[in-house]
Design an enzyme around this catalytic site. Structure first.
Site, PDB file in Angstrom:
ATOM      1  N   GLU A  89      33.502  58.917  28.857  1.00 14.48           N
ATOM      2  CA  GLU A  89      33.074  56.750  28.755  1.00 14.48           C
ATOM      3  C   GLU A  89      32.055  57.046  27.791  1.00 14.48           C
ATOM      4  O   GLU A  89      31.442  57.897  27.716  1.00 14.48           O
ATOM      5  CB  GLU A  89      32.471  56.419  29.991  1.00 14.48           C
TER       6      GLU A  89
ATOM      7  N   ASP B 273      23.019  51.638  29.835  1.00 11.63           N
ATOM      8  CA  ASP B 273      23.341  52.309  28.475  1.00 11.63           C
ATOM      9  C   ASP B 273      23.258  51.877  26.980  1.00 11.63           C
ATOM     10  O   ASP B 273      24.315  50.335  26.536  1.00 11.63           O
ATOM     11  CB  ASP B 273      24.279  51.106  29.187  1.00 11.63           C
TER      12      ASP B 273
END
Ligand SMILES: *[C@@H]1O[C@H](CO)[C@@H](O)[C@H](O)[C@H]1NC(C)=O
Ligand SMILES: *[C@@H]1O[C@H](CO)[C@@H](O)[C@H](O)[C@H]1NC(C)=O
Ligand SMILES: *[C@@H]1O[C@H](CO)[C@@H](O)[C@H](O)[C@H]1NC(C)=O
Length: 574
Positions: free
Chosen positions: A201, A40
């Site tokens: 997301e 991420d």
């Protein structure tokens, strides 16, 4: 098991930069640029320096900040989450293996850096956190967090031209945010649901040429992962999706780099666009990927008024001219793909890139002239995870393990251990550690039968889990330190061996890297390190006296990086 035809010699002679006449101005480079577990990634540039943060779940210190001037050499400069006191009690309250600090966003505004993130897995629900600093090169300077209340993960932080601040979270939900108080406007507004993939997301909002763009991850973080984008004239919407979504994915391909998604975009000083996102070097088989989700760099083009075009992620990339290669980046941390060569003494600091599994018990790790001393935990590397009745065996009262990321497909990790156990069960060793439920260990242990070398592995897939092996310490070995070795000799197998002095190493076992790929650790990646335990002997949090090992001559030697199933790039240090 595949036969690998390694093109080592050829690639070695070309080195890191490959230029052909037709692309003289463009650069070539290899992915991943942040090899090893770096999921991420979120990045930003300030002047000539790029900064990225990655997610760390329950490992500690967490939220590492990497800095680079050339997009290829990344130095670890600090951790935003570096003192247990920044969130008192939280780490030991986290029972699961993949809770903790989820995906963060890093941004810079008016001389200050902000890292917004969320801590999961504690009673009372998700804790939203914003850490701030004017000096990202210093751990101490990262603030205690401003907290905020939310029930959706992956916060983005966006400033509009009028100074208003917004947070977007999984969903995708948008709220206005007060950075001083942590107040979010209510109710959250649903601005986009993505294109139909599960889990929209990892949003980041960018404003360009009068448009608000929301770029997200969807499809889940496994092989369906993708990046999609939508835009609106008003920040609250309505958002129109791009007709050519997804703008980046390797889903449905046979690429070695899979799970491509969850990225962030930024420009270099020439104004060219780039992005980092996560990927997994697994091939579509998705079975051997012990390093988990790594960070890859891709060039992008983004013409005025147009949608951004992201270049597909491969092992060998070509794109915009990279800034001049340099390691002239301030800070005292190592560059991410450096070797380790540590002789510890009483004045040594614990290396900055070493991490623990949750905040460690005070006094468990220290450096002495004999080496890195680890006071054993009653909890062995597995313990009784999730136990409410034996919390001291759950890993939630300190686990005596310290490690560094596996950052290369092929490597040799070795360390001396000096260990004189007195009570049965006392053990000291090295491990490839993904989670408390997925790890591969080799250690010295005192058993009823005497001092032994023990191999143990635990995975979540029973078929794959090899039987433990116990080998008595050879009779001609002395009290001198024993050297423990973990060698990734190909992309699918670890060899675990022991040696003493100049005597030939004895292989105790080999183990499949599938044991530390996915399973209970699909969000995390393997760490290589040392541990000490008394395997549940003693009481409370105390092991029986003695059995405190010291580790010395700590070496991690990079050998090669695979950039495709059958293609490897030799490590520069090799
Ligand atoms: C997204 O889906 C939810 C649930 O179906 C719905 O309430 C919401 O309005 C949708 N958001 C948008 C922007 O379409
Ligand atoms: C240079 O890289 C950019 C970004 O990837 C690409 O758009 C462009 O076509 C490349 N130029 C050449 C000459 O290959
Ligand atoms: C590891 O710890 C658990 C909990 O204390 C214990 O049940 C188990 O036997 C230990 N493993 C070994 C090999 O001693």
């Amino acid at each position: 098991m595949k036969l690998l035809s390694l093109n080592l010699g050829l690639l070695a002679s070309i080195g890191a930069q490959i230029c052909t006449a037709a692309e003289a101005d463009n650069s070539s480079y290899y992915n991943p640029v942040l090899p090893g577990w770096h999921s991420d990634p979120s990045c930003t540039r300030v002047d000539d320096t790029f900064y990225c943060v990655t997610s760390t779940f329950i490992s500690f210190p967490g939220l590492p900040i990497y800095a680079s001037k050339d997009l290829i050499n990344w130095r670890l400069i600090s951790h935003a989450w570096n003192r247990g006191a920044q969130l008192p009690g939280v780490s030991w309250d986290t029972d699961e293996q993949q809770q903790g600090m989820y995906a963060a966003t890093i941004r810079h505004r008016d001389g200050e850096f902000f890292v917004i993130c969320e801590y999961l897995g504690v009673p009372g629900g998700i804790i939203g956190v914003v850490f701030r600093t004017t000096d990202p090169f210093s751990d101490e300077s990262w603030s205690d967090p401003v907290r905020f209340a939310t029930d959706r993960i992956d916060p983005d932080l966006f400033w509009d031209d009028d100074g208003k601040v917004y947070v977007a979270t999984q969903g995708i939900l948008l709220q206005e945010f007060d950075l001083e108080t942590g107040q979010l406007s209510q109710p959250p507004v649903s601005i986009w649901n993505g294109t139909g993939g599960v889990w929209p997301e990892g949003a980041h909002i960018y404003k360009r040429d009068g448009w608000y763009y929301v770029m997200i991850a969807e499809g889940g973080t496994a092989t369906d992962h993708a990046i999609t984008i939508a835009r609106a004239k008003d920040i609250w919407g309505p958002y129109d999706p791009y007709e050519n979504n997804p703008i980046l994915t390797n889903r449905g391909t046979d690429q070695y780099f899979q799970t491509v998604g969850h990225g962030d975009l930024f420009t270099d000083t020439y104004g060219n666009w780039w992005g980092l996102c996560l990927a997994t070097r697994s091939g579509p088989e998705y079975k051997h990927y012990p390093m988990g989700r790594e960070a890859v760099l891709f060039p992008a083009t983004w013409q005025e008024g147009e949608w951004p075009i992201l270049q597909p992620v491969r092992g060998e990339m070509s794109g915009w001219p990279l800034p001049i290669e340099t390691r002239d980046v301030p800070g005292d941390g190592p560059f991410n793909d450096d070797a380790d060569a540590y002789e510890f003494n009483a004045d040594s600091a614990i290396p900055k890139h070493f991490v623990y599994w949750r905040v460690p018990r005070e006094g468990s790790f220290s450096t002495t002239d004999a080496g890195l001393e680890i006071v054993p935990s009653r909890n062995n590397l597995t313990g009784i995870p999730f136990s409410k009745t034996h919390i001291e065996l759950s890993g939630q009262r300190g686990l005596s393990f310290i490690g560094r990321r596996q950052t290369h497909t092929l490597f040799h990790f070795s360390v001396d251990v000096l260990f004189s156990p007195e009570e049965v069960g006392q053990e000291a060793g090295v491990t490839v550690f993904l989670t408390q439920l997925n790890h591969i260990d080799i250690g010295l242990v005192l058993l009823d039968s005497g001092l032994s070398l023990r191999f143990r592995a635990t995975g979540t897939n029973e078929d794959e889990t090899p039987e433990p092996k116990i080998v008595p310490v050879p009779e001609d070995w002395t009290d001198a330190p024993v050297r423990l070795h973990i060698h990734a000799e190909n992309s699918e197998t670890y060899r675990l061996a022991v040696s003493q002095g100049c005597k030939k190493p004895i292989t105790i076992a080999t183990a499949s890297s599938a044991l530390v790929s996915g399973g209970s650790g699909s969000f995390v990646g393997s760490l290589l390190g040392a541990y000490a335990t008394c395997n549940g002997a003693g009481s409370g949090v105390q092991c029986p006296d003695g059995g405190v090992p010291t580790f010395q001559r700590w070496r991690y030697r990079p050998i090669a990086q695979f950039i495709a199933e059958d293609e490897a790039v030799p490590a520069e240090d090799d």
